[in-house]
Design a protein around this motif. Sequence first.
Motif, PDB file in Angstrom:
ATOM      1  N   UNK A   1       0.648  -1.469   0.100  1.00  0.00           N
ATOM      2  CA  UNK A   1      -0.039  -0.127  -0.477  1.00  0.00           C
ATOM      3  C   UNK A   1       0.593   1.398   0.183  1.00  0.00           C
ATOM      4  N   UNK A   2       1.976   1.200   0.869  1.00  0.00           N
ATOM      5  CA  UNK A   2       2.993   2.300   0.875  1.00  0.00           C
ATOM      6  C   UNK A   2       3.381   2.544  -0.461  1.00  0.00           C
ATOM      7  N   UNK A   3       3.604   1.710  -1.146  1.00  0.00           N
ATOM      8  CA  UNK A   3       4.416   1.102  -2.439  1.00  0.00           C
ATOM      9  C   UNK A   3       3.843   2.537  -3.761  1.00  0.00           C
ATOM     10  N   UNK A   4       2.524   2.081  -3.456  1.00  0.00           N
ATOM     11  CA  UNK A   4       0.876   2.165  -3.897  1.00  0.00           C
ATOM     12  C   UNK A   4       0.939   3.969  -3.867  1.00  0.00           C
ATOM     13  N   UNK A   5       1.143   4.368  -2.166  1.00  0.00           N
ATOM     14  CA  UNK A   5       0.899   5.722  -2.382  1.00  0.00           C
ATOM     15  C   UNK A   5       1.977   6.800  -2.859  1.00  0.00           C
ATOM     16  N   UNK A   6       2.829   6.524  -2.346  1.00  0.00           N
ATOM     17  CA  UNK A   6       4.590   7.051  -3.319  1.00  0.00           C
ATOM     18  C   UNK A   6       4.149   6.724  -4.491  1.00  0.00           C
ATOM     19  N   UNK A   7       4.019   6.668  -5.182  1.00  0.00           N
ATOM     20  CA  UNK A   7       4.129   6.021  -6.730  1.00  0.00           C
ATOM     21  C   UNK A   7       3.618   7.019  -7.745  1.00  0.00           C
ATOM     22  N   UNK A   8       2.233   7.109  -7.243  1.00  0.00           N
ATOM     23  CA  UNK A   8       0.599   7.785  -6.951  1.00  0.00           C
ATOM     24  C   UNK A   8       1.180   8.935  -7.058  1.00  0.00           C
TER      25      UNK A   8
END
Length: 904
Positions: free
Chosen positions: A87-94
């Motif tokens: 989830x953290x990876x997705x947030x940072x990517x977004x």
Amino acid sequence: MAEAAILAAVELLGQALATEIVRLASSHASEIAPTISDLETKMNNITMELRVMQSLLDQMDIHDQSNKTMVTWLVEVQKAADQIKDIGDEFIHLVSNQKFGKRFYLKSLFKEPKSLIALKQIASRLETAEESLKRLGELKERWVSVIRHEPGSSKNNTNQRPAQETVYFTDEPDIVGIDDNREKLTNLINSKEPHLSLISVWGMGGIGKTTLVTSVFDREKKNFSCHAWIRIRQAHKADVIRNLISEICSHGQSNQIKTDHMDVRALKETLRRLLQQTKYLIVLDDAWDQNYYQGIRDVFADSHQGSRIIITTRNADVASLARESNRLELKPLPDKESWKIFSKKAFQFEQNHVCPPPLVELAKHIVAKCNGLPLALVSLGNLLCEKTESEWKRVHDQLPWELENNKNLQRLKSVLNLSFNHLPKHLKQCFLYCSMFPDDYRFERKKLIRLWIAEGFVEQIGGSTLEETAEGYLAELINRSMLQVIKKNYSGRVKRCQMHDTFRVLATSLCMKDNFCLLYEGEFINRNAHVRRLSVIKSDNNIGYQVPLQQLRTLMTFDLSMLNSPLLTKDIVKFTYLTVLSLENLSIDSVHHNIGNLFNLHYLGLRNTKVKLLPDSIEKLHDLQTLDLMGSKICKLPDGIVKLKKLRHLFAEVLIDSTYKLFPSRSGIYVPKGLFYLKDLQTLKAVESTSMVVEELGNLTQLRSIRIWNVKENESAGLCRSLSRMSSLSQLSINASHENELLRLEKLNLPKIQKLVLNGRLKENILESPLFQISGTGIHELWLGWSQLQNDPLPTLSHLENLTFLGLQKAYQGQRLIFKAGWFPKLKILVLRHMPNLIQVEMEQGTMVNLEKISFQELNQRVEFPKGIQHLMNLKWMICRDVYFEGLKNKGIYKIYHFNCQVV
């Protein structure tokens, strides 16, 4: 590996909370601000929960890991932490795809419904994750009973020697392969040295340290008026001293002394008093840390009567406490002795312990798996004694499962597990990662380090690079006997290492239990498996249908037939969390055009594939650290490559001539304008020289290693200016555009250069330049090719006292080379190749005193046999190819005057 998963999740949430969007949202009243605020709150709550869990795990000791309920709970914690990391990876990517630092940022984000929806979905998933952590906390309180051990309790790992735990050969005839070491240890104990001496016996777990020392101790203790045997492991200092006092008194060497209420100072004084004016022999068994001995060394009085202390350890650092002549390293047994030990146990009821013919092949494979480890040979031999052929096959085929579940292998498992459990947390995942490679795989040091970094295993420490820190990790695993050194480079650094087969079985077992990785060998897999890392050793092309791979982080392939698998053709871009993708040596000719969708990719390995082009979407891989295209068919990089600002290592070189007789034998790749954007680049192998490249190279000040091809004379001055700005450069290869092209490198000065390769014509005064006179003092490896020097280069090169490798290929036009006494004292390898005018080579006595290997290739047919070669007393190999020494009838084998040299 729950601890590692939690740490990774906490670090990632910290990065997410530090993003610009959180700061901007807190200062703006907009529709998106509440969503961001909600995200921030949930991330903080989850981080706090994870930190508390981490504190709990830090208080656990190795005994808690035998609690099956705790193990199950830890597996669930790991799954939860892994999901939070996703989830953290997705947030940072977004948010990283948006423009930061602009006042209109939130408004522009709000105008994109997809982004807002994605943020709300992330918030919802975080809420679910938060609830999962709360439930895990409740489950622990309800079901998990964590065993605590107070200092000084019976579980403190310090005790006298129980024979059933320390010696696995009970009868003297069973002890095989230790005669030489027993004699060495006996001689060390009985030496005439009157001073107190420390002796270390070290090697990997199960190698037979305690067996050897027990054998010698029981024979020699009668020669000492006082003796004791204590197991240390990680005991408290006071417990070690208390048990030493008890052991000495228990043998009637002194009256019993009550020590229960003594502090450390009183304990030390008591022990010193017992040891004064006496000759004693003490064994400190299973020491793990230098500090344990250093903390008690002052209690050992030296009465100058020849007292001895023996330390057994698995750690090279602990072994180094003894002077070098007093260190005894135990290594795996050779094949013949391994078979003898195994046969004595497995076929103990057969006449002369002969293996029945139907079991020969299985027995050979199992013995090979043990790789000379005595405890493994004995344990498996006992297990298989009087078993049927089908039972033998089962054990052979599922050895990791047997190690984990078979009670008869509990002792072997315990000994191996002990080595693993005493690893620091940061080394455990590095060790397990090594099991992802096939049996007998030889890790290349630098590649393994790059993979560890890509996986996020390596912590930034001070001013050291991640690569330097990771190299320290590797050295520590080797020192702890968890990995074996297979080959060192010319300067003595580890080049390749290997995991012992028995330790790989242990690691594979732990990987299965902890869901660290999945090794796929074409067999059915539990569809409920939590697969984060996948290593395809053998493929049936159906793996994607057998196990869910949505959360896959690492994919490595080793089955070269895996070409048409959906996993590589269409499914690969679905694994959006993928961090490592290694497809080396596969005969694939293309990469999925949407590979840029793998936003989390840190490592892309396409070495030795047939890929000709990289898709334009490669520019979207903003987190890519390593791009390995070496040996592929790629000749040019797409323009977007310069957007990969986190790139640290770029490998891309095309092989032209594998014999290296042609010039050039290789070529680099063409890179687009904008190379100077790649500020973090440390490795660039190899690039084609152009005026643009030469100019932009000067901005890559972090480069440690560079190889550049097709250099023209008129580019030399600019290249020297750019290279001189690279203060950390240690490896340099410059290759001219043609063998007669002049390389003008007189002004080049590189203070940290260690490896230097120059292919092209050089000016006669080049060896007087700063490159050799100032920088050259640190050079370990030097290759001069097509230099076409008229003057003998050896007198000038002879001051390079740190040289361990010297190669000369068409570098000298003269007829004689004389290596004089005192020259090249550290040289280990000498290569003389393609010297058409050379007719005489002479070695004076005292030259190249450490030379181990010499190679003569493609020399003049009238060249004389090297005069004085018999003076090279450490020479082990002489290679002769396309060379016929004048005056010798036997052109295959030449007399070297000593017997330790082989001629090829």
